[in-house]
Motif scaffolding. Structure first.
Motif, PDB file in Angstrom:
ATOM      1  N   UNK A 118      70.510 -23.283 108.486  1.00  0.00           N
ATOM      2  CA  UNK A 118      70.418 -23.033 109.920  1.00  0.00           C
ATOM      3  C   UNK A 118      70.999 -24.197 110.734  1.00  0.00           C
ATOM      4  N   UNK A 119      71.677 -25.139 110.037  1.00  0.00           N
ATOM      5  CA  UNK A 119      72.177 -26.338 110.690  1.00  0.00           C
ATOM      6  C   UNK A 119      73.703 -26.287 110.805  1.00  0.00           C
ATOM      7  N   UNK A 120      74.229 -26.924 111.850  1.00  0.00           N
ATOM      8  CA  UNK A 120      75.685 -26.950 112.069  1.00  0.00           C
ATOM      9  C   UNK A 120      76.189 -28.387 112.127  1.00  0.00           C
ATOM     10  N   UNK A 121      75.382 -29.322 111.675  1.00  0.00           N
ATOM     11  CA  UNK A 121      75.723 -30.719 111.796  1.00  0.00           C
ATOM     12  C   UNK A 121      75.111 -31.469 110.642  1.00  0.00           C
ATOM     13  N   UNK A 122      75.763 -32.521 110.114  1.00  0.00           N
ATOM     14  CA  UNK A 122      75.216 -33.355 109.076  1.00  0.00           C
ATOM     15  C   UNK A 122      75.667 -32.961 107.688  1.00  0.00           C
ATOM     16  N   UNK A 123      74.849 -33.287 106.683  1.00  0.00           N
ATOM     17  CA  UNK A 123      75.176 -32.966 105.298  1.00  0.00           C
ATOM     18  C   UNK A 123      73.896 -32.582 104.580  1.00  0.00           C
ATOM     19  N   UNK A 124      74.060 -31.973 103.406  1.00  0.00           N
ATOM     20  CA  UNK A 124      72.919 -31.494 102.636  1.00  0.00           C
ATOM     21  C   UNK A 124      73.187 -31.667 101.155  1.00  0.00           C
ATOM     22  N   UNK A 125      72.152 -31.347 100.350  1.00  0.00           N
ATOM     23  CA  UNK A 125      72.260 -31.410  98.898  1.00  0.00           C
ATOM     24  C   UNK A 125      72.498 -30.000  98.365  1.00  0.00           C
ATOM     25  N   UNK A 126      73.508 -29.852  97.561  1.00  0.00           N
ATOM     26  CA  UNK A 126      73.745 -28.560  96.911  1.00  0.00           C
ATOM     27  C   UNK A 126      72.677 -28.365  95.839  1.00  0.00           C
ATOM     28  N   UNK A 127      71.882 -27.257  95.941  1.00  0.00           N
ATOM     29  CA  UNK A 127      70.748 -27.031  95.052  1.00  0.00           C
ATOM     30  C   UNK A 127      71.157 -26.899  93.586  1.00  0.00           C
ATOM     31  N   UNK A 128      72.398 -26.465  93.353  1.00  0.00           N
ATOM     32  CA  UNK A 128      72.840 -26.218  91.973  1.00  0.00           C
ATOM     33  C   UNK A 128      73.475 -27.456  91.357  1.00  0.00           C
ATOM     34  N   UNK A 129      74.445 -28.061  92.094  1.00  0.00           N
ATOM     35  CA  UNK A 129      75.186 -29.194  91.526  1.00  0.00           C
ATOM     36  C   UNK A 129      74.472 -30.524  91.728  1.00  0.00           C
TER      37      UNK A 129
END
Length: 798
Positions: A662-673
């Motif tokens: 639901x975010x349009x800014x920043x970065x996240x962790x890919x749950x698989x890799x």
């Protein structure tokens, strides 16, 4: 002037020797004597009635007070020595002169006033006097005898606007100045008073004695053998007699009826005897200092004789429940001849109180005890109660009415309150004043059941003492099977330290961290303690503890913070020396194992992302204003790293895995890799995740299926950031589970449940005055802590 018909004779007499003024002074030359007035009684004999009896009594009081004042003048100091010195000449402002004549056997003071003005303290106003006064003092003989003879001629007192009284009188007083003398003082009076307000009164041949030892200047109760005649316009002529046996003054006129009065130290009794048989049919007791205030014509016929409005026999008595409480009202309901009148006793109310001064609000509650109010003998009243009191005392409000000899009942009954006290231990001290009501050796302040000598403790507060209670703590487990019989937070031995339940330490959490596993177990951890306590919310009991072992995992620090990875069903511990350990909660006997060590150059802040990534975890560290993010797999191997250079330490562009959709800014962790990836370069202020973080310090709450999110303020959006519904939230989001959205209101008193489309499904009222200090939840239940054992709300099935 006033309701009682009291003349201002006392004011006139107080002026004696009070005016000298600038018009004249003392002299030793002889003056022409002032002739004594001749008083003639010309009126016809009156009929004594119930209405005029109080008026006649007030006139007699006027006469007696005039005699008192005349005597009082001669007792101001050392008799005539003070008179010879000039008495008091300072009050008369103008219009007065006096002359003193002295010889071996007598001294004469002649006074003449012509508008002498002086201030009367009693009336708090100015009076003006005119006329003549002559006073002859015999001097004191060797035996102590002396006499004073005073004549008033055409003596006029003016008060206020047009109020006047003119007096002609002869007053003689014969007394003895020796202390302890057995001689009676003697008073003779003739007077004629004419008042612009009260009318005209004549008194002729007034003669009475004063009993030896009586201070007649202050008290009238020593008057004896009074006789004479009085005439009052509107009533007629009345003869005064004295009943020596009853010590009362009688009024006789035309007919059989008669009036009577008896003077006490501070009160006057007035009675009316219609048949003249010696038994008063009506009576009135009046305080002497209120003779001028009471409207006798109204009050006199209102009741048979009530000598006082207090049941004196109640003074100094203490009545106890379970015992007869008997008191006398003989003093209250006797006629003038001392005979007891018939009377009746009515109970107006019975009220229980803890303290005598407690006010009563609203209607009194029915009393739980049985009582009777009886008249066992003439002039007596008895109250009997049992001892089933629920408070320390009961107040009986009684109304007692008398019936006189002609059958008239009191219109104004005697109203009294009788206090009956509980005395549980029968030691003669009421419970209200007793520190140990049941005399069991435990003071009431510390005694849970102060009225029961066999009990002093009541652990569950149910009103049943622990000695008789089969379940002292009211936890549903009888004492015989309860390891902690006085502690309602637990009953099994493993649920406490052998003395108290663990919840006394854990109830408010305080320094304890707590998480709720998906298995329904609450894991308690204190960063400074190695023991992890486990409470099973399904069974309601504690499970064997888990112990951290820093040395076995290579840490040199005992202090560690706990983190919960719910998807992994595991706990992580971050030690101060950057060692990270892991406890797999799915193991039969969970144990701490080494997980990873953070890089040496990293100052570790905390672990996160554990609630949402089943395969990886992220370590957050810092270096100045920079942030370092490290991703690890479940074996503790480093997968990826990402740094942030921030202007402010609180800034963050990392988005949690579940809310990142639901975010349009920043970065996240890919749950698989397990690698970090960019989300986009949208404005942080338009980013739902960034604005929610700034408003609440937390990421948006995501639905169990990951398709919806609820933001601060109640907006529910989809992954395209479209608002689907707006929920009017009364507090912060607690949980979004399979059964709906749970929220705790701002006052922490109610938990609300909403559907995904914003409909309120239910409200759960929390216990009164029990406010949550912490709320935990999983997909099946919500647990809140309020200082005692945890409270559980099980979510309904879908």
């Amino acid at each position: 002037m006033n309701n009682s018909g009291v003349f201002i004779l006392s004011a006139a007499l107080l002026l004696l020797g009070g005016c000298g003024g600038s018009s004249g002074g003392g002299s030793s030359e002889k003056s022409a004597p002032i002739a004594a007035p001749v008083i003639e009684i010309t009126g016809e004999a009156n009929e004594i009635t119930r209405d005029n009896t109080p008026k006649l009594a007030s006139l007699v009081v006027d006469i007696l007070q005039a005699a008192q004042d005349n005597q009082r003048i001669w007792y101001r100091g050392s008799y005539f020595d003070q008179l010879a010195a000039g008495v008091d000449k300072g009050q008369c402002e103008q219009g007065g002169r006096y002359r003193i004549e002295m010889s071996e056997d007598r001294t004469v003071l002649s006074e003449h006033y012509d508008g002498c003005r002086m201030f009367d303290d009693g009336r708090q106003q100015y009076l003006t006097a005119s006329g003549d006064i002559r006073t002859e003092f015999s001097g004191i003989s060797s035996s102590g005898d002396f006499s004073v003879r005073t004549i008033y001629r055409d003596y006029l007192i003016s008060v206020g606007q047009g109020e006047q009284e003119r007096l002609d009188a002869l007053m003689e007083y014969r007394g003895n100045s020796i202390d302890g003398s057995e001689k009676r003082a003697e008073v003779r009076m003739d007077l004629h008073a004419r008042s612009s307000v009260e009318g005209e009164m004549k008194a002729k041949n007034i003669h009475f004695f004063v009993a030896p030892g009586v201070d007649f200047m202050n008290y009238m109760d020593g008057v004896q053998d009074l006789s004479g005649t009085i005439e009052y316009v509107g009533i007629g002529t009345t003869n005064l007699e004295f009943d020596t046996a009853a010590a009362k003054i009688l009024f006789r006129g035309d007919g059989e009826s008669r009036g009577e009065m008896r003077v006490y130290q501070q009160a006057v009794y007035i009675g009316f005897d219609a048949a003249g048989d010696g038994a008063a049919d009506y009576g009135l007791s009046v305080p002497l200092d209120r003779m001028e205030d009471i409207p006798f014509q109204v009050t006199a016929p209102s009741t048979p004789y009530i000598r006082t409005e207090t049941a004196w026999d109640l003074k100094g008595k203490t009545f106890f429940a379970g015992e007869p409480s008997t008191f006398s009202i003989l003093q209250n309901f006797m006629d003038a001849g001392g005979h007891l009148l018939e009377y009746s006793v009515d109970v107006v109310s019975v009220v229980q109180k803890d303290y005598p001064s407690d006010p009563l609000y609203g209607e009194p509650e029915p009393v739980p005890f049985h009582y009777t109010v009886e008249q066992p003998a003439a002039g007596l009243v008895t109250i009997e109660t049992d001892t089933e009191f629920t408070k320390d005392l009961a107040v009986f409000e009684l109304e007692i009415s008398a019936v006189n000899t002609i059958g008239s009942e009191s219109e104004r009954p005697l109203s009294i309150e009788v206090y009956v006290y509980l005395d549980t231990d029968k030691d003669g001290t009421s419970d209200y004043n007793d520190d140990d009501d049941d005399n069991d050796g435990v003071q009431d302040y510390y005694d849970a059941l102060p009225k029961d000598a066999t009990e002093s403790e009541d652990a569950d507060g149910d009103g049943i003492g622990d000695n008789a209670d089969l379940d002292d703590d009211n936890d549903g487990t009888e004492d015989i099977a309860d390891f902690y019989p006085n502690d309602n937070l637990c009953f099994a031995e493993s649920d406490g330290d052998g003395t108290r339940c663990w919840f006394h330490q854990l109830g408010y959490l305080g320094d304890w961290e707590a998480v709720l596993g998906r298995d329904g177990v609450v894991y308690y951890h204190n960063p400074d303690e190695l023991e992890l306590k486990r409470w099973d919310s399904v069974s309601g009991h504690f499970l064997p503890s888990i112990f951290r072992e820093p040395a076995t995992i290579g840490s040199t620090s005992d202090h560690a913070r706990m983190y919960h990875a719910r998807p992994q069903h595991a706990l992580y511990f971050l030690y101060d020396d950057r060692v990270i350990s892991r406890v797999s909660l799915g193991d039969t006997e969970p144990q701490e194992t080494f997980f990873a060590r953070a890089p040496d150059e990293t100052v570790v802040d905390y672990l996160y992302n554990m609630d949402f990534a089943p395969l990886h975890t992220v370590l957050l560290g810092q270096n100045g204003l920079g942030r370092l993010h490290h991703s690890y797999d479940l074996q503790g191997g480093l997968v990826d790293a990402r740094g942030e250079e921030l202007e402010h330490y609180d800034d963050s562009y990392y988005r949690w895995a579940d809310s990142s959709a639901f975010c349009v800014n920043g970065f996240r962790l890919d749950k698989v890799t397990g690698e970090f990836e960019e989300l986009g370069e949208g404005s942080q202020f338009e980013d739902p995740c960034g604005t929610n973080w700034m408003n609440t310090g937390r990421q948006p709450t995501v639905s169990p299926d990951g398709t919806l999110a609820i933001l601060s303020g109640g907006r529910i959006i989809n992954a395209s950031q479209e608002e689907l519904v707006h929920v009017n939230l009364p507090g912060g989001v607690v949980e979004w589970g399979n059964a709906g959205i749970y929220l705790l209101n701002s006052n922490k008193e109610v938990i609300y449940r909403y559907s995904a489309d914003g409909e309120e499904l239910e409200s759960i009222q929390l216990y009164p005055n029990k406010y949550p200090t912490r709320v935990l939840s999983n997909d099946e239940r919500l647990i809140w802590f309020d200082g005692s054992a945890p409270n559980i709300i099980v979510f309904p099935a879908e």
